[in-house]
Design a protein around this motif. Structure first.
Motif, PDB file in Angstrom:
ATOM      1  N   ASP A  34      37.406 -23.667 -52.944  1.00 46.55           N
ATOM      2  CA  ASP A  34      36.671 -24.665 -52.134  1.00 46.55           C
ATOM      3  C   ASP A  34      37.696 -25.363 -51.168  1.00 46.55           C
ATOM      4  OD1 ASP A  34      34.894 -26.399 -50.760  1.00 46.55           O
ATOM      5  OD2 ASP A  34      34.353 -27.554 -52.557  1.00 46.55           O
ATOM      6  N   LEU A  35      37.853 -25.024 -49.914  1.00 49.10           N
ATOM      7  CA  LEU A  35      38.766 -25.462 -48.922  1.00 49.10           C
ATOM      8  C   LEU A  35      37.897 -26.618 -47.902  1.00 49.10           C
ATOM      9  CD1 LEU A  35      40.799 -22.680 -48.040  1.00 49.10           C
ATOM     10  CD2 LEU A  35      41.019 -24.058 -49.998  1.00 49.10           C
ATOM     11  N   GLY A  36      36.779 -27.131 -48.284  1.00 50.11           N
ATOM     12  CA  GLY A  36      36.033 -28.104 -47.508  1.00 50.11           C
ATOM     13  C   GLY A  36      35.005 -27.367 -46.724  1.00 50.11           C
ATOM     14  N   GLY A  37      35.484 -26.907 -45.591  1.00 50.78           N
ATOM     15  CA  GLY A  37      34.310 -26.450 -44.869  1.00 50.78           C
ATOM     16  C   GLY A  37      34.171 -24.874 -44.959  1.00 50.78           C
ATOM     17  N   LEU A  38      35.435 -24.494 -45.892  1.00 53.35           N
ATOM     18  CA  LEU A  38      35.543 -22.915 -46.046  1.00 53.35           C
ATOM     19  C   LEU A  38      35.401 -22.682 -47.679  1.00 53.35           C
ATOM     20  CD1 LEU A  38      38.566 -22.160 -43.849  1.00 53.35           C
ATOM     21  CD2 LEU A  38      35.920 -21.295 -43.556  1.00 53.35           C
ATOM     22  N   VAL A  39      34.677 -21.695 -47.986  1.00 49.37           N
ATOM     23  CA  VAL A  39      34.799 -21.362 -49.359  1.00 49.37           C
ATOM     24  C   VAL A  39      34.952 -19.983 -49.195  1.00 49.37           C
ATOM     25  CG1 VAL A  39      33.457 -20.659 -51.391  1.00 49.37           C
ATOM     26  CG2 VAL A  39      33.033 -22.982 -50.225  1.00 49.37           C
ATOM     27  N   PHE A  40      36.054 -19.306 -50.287  1.00 47.36           N
ATOM     28  CA  PHE A  40      36.555 -18.217 -50.551  1.00 47.36           C
ATOM     29  C   PHE A  40      36.252 -17.725 -51.984  1.00 47.36           C
ATOM     30  CE2 PHE A  40      39.205 -19.419 -46.797  1.00 47.36           C
ATOM     31  CZ  PHE A  40      38.793 -18.423 -45.714  1.00 47.36           C
ATOM     32  N   VAL A  41      35.635 -16.613 -52.036  1.00 42.89           N
ATOM     33  CA  VAL A  41      35.378 -16.079 -53.550  1.00 42.89           C
ATOM     34  C   VAL A  41      36.028 -14.578 -53.644  1.00 42.89           C
ATOM     35  CG1 VAL A  41      33.843 -15.315 -55.166  1.00 42.89           C
ATOM     36  CG2 VAL A  41      33.220 -17.302 -53.647  1.00 42.89           C
ATOM     37  N   ASP A  42      37.018 -14.479 -54.511  1.00 43.67           N
ATOM     38  CA  ASP A  42      37.301 -13.045 -54.908  1.00 43.67           C
ATOM     39  C   ASP A  42      36.579 -12.506 -56.039  1.00 43.67           C
ATOM     40  OD1 ASP A  42      39.911 -13.463 -53.223  1.00 43.67           O
ATOM     41  OD2 ASP A  42      41.102 -14.236 -54.992  1.00 43.67           O
ATOM     42  N   LEU A  43      35.932 -11.349 -55.467  1.00 46.97           N
ATOM     43  CA  LEU A  43      34.680 -10.836 -56.188  1.00 46.97           C
ATOM     44  C   LEU A  43      35.449  -9.507 -56.626  1.00 46.97           C
ATOM     45  CD1 LEU A  43      31.819 -11.095 -57.169  1.00 46.97           C
ATOM     46  CD2 LEU A  43      31.354  -9.674 -55.479  1.00 46.97           C
ATOM     47  N   ARG A  44      35.412  -9.274 -57.863  1.00 45.10           N
ATOM     48  CA  ARG A  44      36.079  -7.964 -58.780  1.00 45.10           C
ATOM     49  C   ARG A  44      35.028  -7.141 -59.372  1.00 45.10           C
ATOM     50  NH1 ARG A  44      38.003 -10.770 -63.022  1.00 45.10           N
ATOM     51  NH2 ARG A  44      36.386 -10.028 -64.303  1.00 45.10           N
ATOM     52  N   ASP A  45      35.373  -5.868 -59.363  1.00 41.57           N
ATOM     53  CA  ASP A  45      34.599  -4.823 -60.110  1.00 41.57           C
ATOM     54  C   ASP A  45      35.719  -3.886 -60.580  1.00 41.57           C
ATOM     55  OD1 ASP A  45      35.072  -2.985 -58.116  1.00 41.57           O
ATOM     56  OD2 ASP A  45      32.779  -2.977 -57.586  1.00 41.57           O
ATOM     57  N   ARG A  46      35.377  -2.805 -61.221  1.00 45.44           N
ATOM     58  CA  ARG A  46      36.381  -1.885 -61.698  1.00 45.44           C
ATOM     59  C   ARG A  46      37.119  -1.354 -60.671  1.00 45.44           C
ATOM     60  NH1 ARG A  46      32.437   3.518 -63.497  1.00 45.44           N
ATOM     61  NH2 ARG A  46      32.855   4.651 -61.752  1.00 45.44           N
ATOM     62  N   SER A  47      36.640  -1.306 -59.509  1.00 43.86           N
ATOM     63  CA  SER A  47      37.442  -0.787 -58.450  1.00 43.86           C
ATOM     64  C   SER A  47      38.523  -1.702 -57.884  1.00 43.86           C
ATOM     65  CB  SER A  47      36.494  -0.083 -57.212  1.00 43.86           C
ATOM     66  OG  SER A  47      36.027  -1.149 -56.527  1.00 43.86           O
ATOM     67  N   GLY A  48      38.240  -2.815 -58.030  1.00 47.04           N
ATOM     68  CA  GLY A  48      39.217  -3.862 -57.419  1.00 47.04           C
ATOM     69  C   GLY A  48      38.574  -5.194 -56.829  1.00 47.04           C
TER      70      GLY A  48
END
Length: 595
Positions: A37-51
């Motif tokens: 959570d960067l304030g007005g920005l949210v980044f999410v790293d989503l993972r499955d078996r491929s990467g």
């Protein structure tokens, strides 16, 4: 949740997206690796078996979607839909690092408590805790990739053998107990109280009977079970690439397996394995490397000093030679600067732990030093140096014993230990065949000759005459496949002559009555036209372990056991209700410790 999944399907795996997908609307599903959570920005790293792929949410995101993104925590299971776009801040460390998904729809499919350890490849959590939560441990990309690679190898094996005309046949898991060198796992029968099934140590007899049945070429990726002490390269249950062929000799089997190995390495790793693989007799392996499964990625070969020390006045060496034994050495060429006196002494302690009476050594330099120099003449030392090509900067390690096999085995163990301690570089895949194995080996504890192989292994034709008179001369039509010091496989040409088979049973101490009770069905089958046949079994787990360069089978098996044969995740083995035991007609004897 089911309604959502019914109308919206995953379009891509996370790790498969690339710049070529920019502008596409996609749907991905997986686990949250990290949310920022960067304030007005949210980044999410989503993972499955491929990467991993990055999801992005900003001021242009619908408010309800943005607020839901703020709720995401590590290991939440989510589905996200959006448009693939180029990343403004690229990440060269991951394949999807040039793109991200600008998500306009997100659904939480499953929440997660805080995991007991980080789901990362460099996780430092102890193995016991990770194995207790193996389902979490297996989310780590390194382990997922290992298991996926293992499946790829198994498919490659199956493809190759099917293309060669092999028929995949499943053999029973509940079988009759058959001695094969290790203890059986026994399964009590409820219907036939007092009788037991055994879990197979291998499909040995069933695959031989498949040859008698006329199937000609059999294979199976078989589960096998052995109740034995465990090490890093052993599990109580393991998988074997099992095969058997009719109308073949040793060369036919070896050539077929070489083709299999070449195919699998090229198919799964794009590695070319040169064939034919080198072949060494058992005796040559022992004489040169002190092991029947030598690691050929480094030298340090064993040198026989008997000729150089003929007439030697040093009692330790002279007595070993006079007793019919030998004095043997390995030259650690160029490692003099890396071996202090203290480190040499540690190698001496290791040699004693292997059963050696003591380690003699020489370190050559401006002034030679060593443990026995004062007992030797200049000519005797010169002869040793010449025989071993020992020059300044080298270190000689020497063992002597009245028994040749003993000194070779001890020096073979010392060779590997020295290489390990010196950090000798070892790389690549060095295969070899070990052939002409001894049929018998001498058991020093019992003072008798015992079989080295299962009782269905055929002796070499020219050795049959020595079965009664000189067991030490009998060699077997047996062969081992070795990779980098690890035995991957054992196999042999089988006995099909009922008279010879009866003779072998007799030599192994089985009476006719015992042989009939244990193997009567096999002997009966051989009366009805048994073709010459042979085969082998390759340890799939060990093969994958070596291909990936990992040090433990637990890194290539999805749900492994610990060294005490316990599975921590399910707490297995476990007690069962008393009525279930009583139904089997079994009662337990109380041990003194439990009283």
């Amino acid at each position: 949740m089911s309604e959502f999944l019914g109308k919206d399907r995953r379009t891509h795996y996370c790790g498969d997206l690339r710049e070529s997908n920019i502008g596409e609307r996609v749907c991905v599903m997986g686990w949250v690796k990290k949310a920022r959570d960067l304030g007005g920005l949210v980044f999410v790293d989503l993972r499955d078996r491929s990467g991993i792929v990055q999801l992005a949410f900003d001021e242009n995101t619908e408010k309800a979607v943005f607020e839901k993104a703020l709720l995401l925590k590590t290991e939440f299971v989510v589905s996200a839909k959006g448009v693939v776009r180029e990343r403004s801040s690229k990440n060269p460390d991951i394949p999807t690092g040039n793109i991200e998904i600008f998500a306009d729809e997100i659904k939480i499919l499953g929440e997660s408590e805080t995991p007991p350890f980080d789901i990362t490849d460099d996780c430092k959590t102890n193995e016991e805790l990770r194995l207790t939560h193996r389902y979490l441990d297996l989310r780590r990309p390194v382990l997922q990739n290992n298991i996926i690679f293992r499946a790829k190898v198994a498919k490659s094996v199956r493809d190759y053998l099917c293309d060669k005309g092999f028929i995949e046949i499943e053999t029973p898991i509940l079988i009759k107990s058959t001695p094969e060198g290790a203890r059986d796992y026994l399964v009590p029968s409820r219907v036939h109280k007092g009788s037991f099934y055994a879990l197979p140590q291998s499909p040995q007899l069933y695959k031989q009977l498949s040859m008698v049945a006329g199937f000609d070429k059999y294979f199976q990726i078989a589960r096998c079970f052995r109740d034995e002490d465990l090490r890093a390269d052993r599990q109580p249950e393991f998988t074997q690439i099992d095969m058997e062929m009719s109308f073949v000799d040793t060369d036919d089997v070896l050539v077929l397996v070489e083709g299999l190995i070449k195919h699998v390495f090229k198919d799964c790793m794009d590695v070319d394995i040169p064939t034919p693989l080198p072949r060494y007799t058992y005796r040559e392996c022992m004489e040169r490397f002190g092991s029947d499964k030598p690691d050929l990625r480094f030298g340090m070969e064993i040198i026989n000093l008997n000729d150089a020390l003929s007439g030697c006045g040093f009692p330790v060496f002279a007595s070993a030679i006079e007793a019919g034994g030998s004095v043997r050495a390995i030259n650690l060429k160029g490692y003099g600067d890396k071996l202090s006196r203290k480190e040499i002494d540690k190698l001496g302690e290791y040699a004693k732990g292997c059963g050696a009476k003591g380690l003699a050594w020489v370190k050559r330099g401006e002034t030679d030093s060593g443990s026995f120099l004062k007992h030797m003449t200049e000519d005797e030392l010169a002869a040793i140096y010449k025989a071993t090509d020992c020059v300044a900067g080298d270190v000689l390690l020497i063992l002597a014993d009245s028994d040749n096999n003993r000194v070779l085995t001890q020096l073979g163990q010392l060779r590997v230990e020295a290489a390990n301690r010196l950090g000798v570089e070892r790389s690549g895949f060095n295969f070899l065949w070990v052939v002409e194995m001894p049929f018998f080996e001498f058991d020093y504890e019992s003072g008798e000759w015992v079989a080295m192989h299962h009782p269905f292994t055929s002796p070499m034709d020219e050795c049959v005459e020595y079965l009664d008179s000189d067991k030490g001369k009998v060699r077997a039509k047996a062969y081992d496949l070795v990779l980098n010091g690890i035995e991957l496989s054992s196999g042999s040409i089988r006995i099909t002559d009922p008279k010879l088979q009866a003779k072998i049973f007799e030599l192994l101490g089985l009476s006719k009555e015992e042989a009939q009770v244990k193997f009567g069905y096999l002997l009966e089958a051989f009366r009805y036209g048994a073709p010459p046949h042979g085969g082998m079994g390759i340890g799939l787990d060990r093969l994958v372990m070596q291909m990936l360069g990992v040090t433990s089978l637990r890194d290539v098996v999805a749900f492994p056991k610990m060294q005490n044969a316990k599975e921590l995740m399910t707490d297995c083995p476990a007690e069962v209700p008393a009525e279930a035991v009583a139904e089997l007609g079994i009662s337990f004897v109380k041990s003194e410790k439990s009283e």
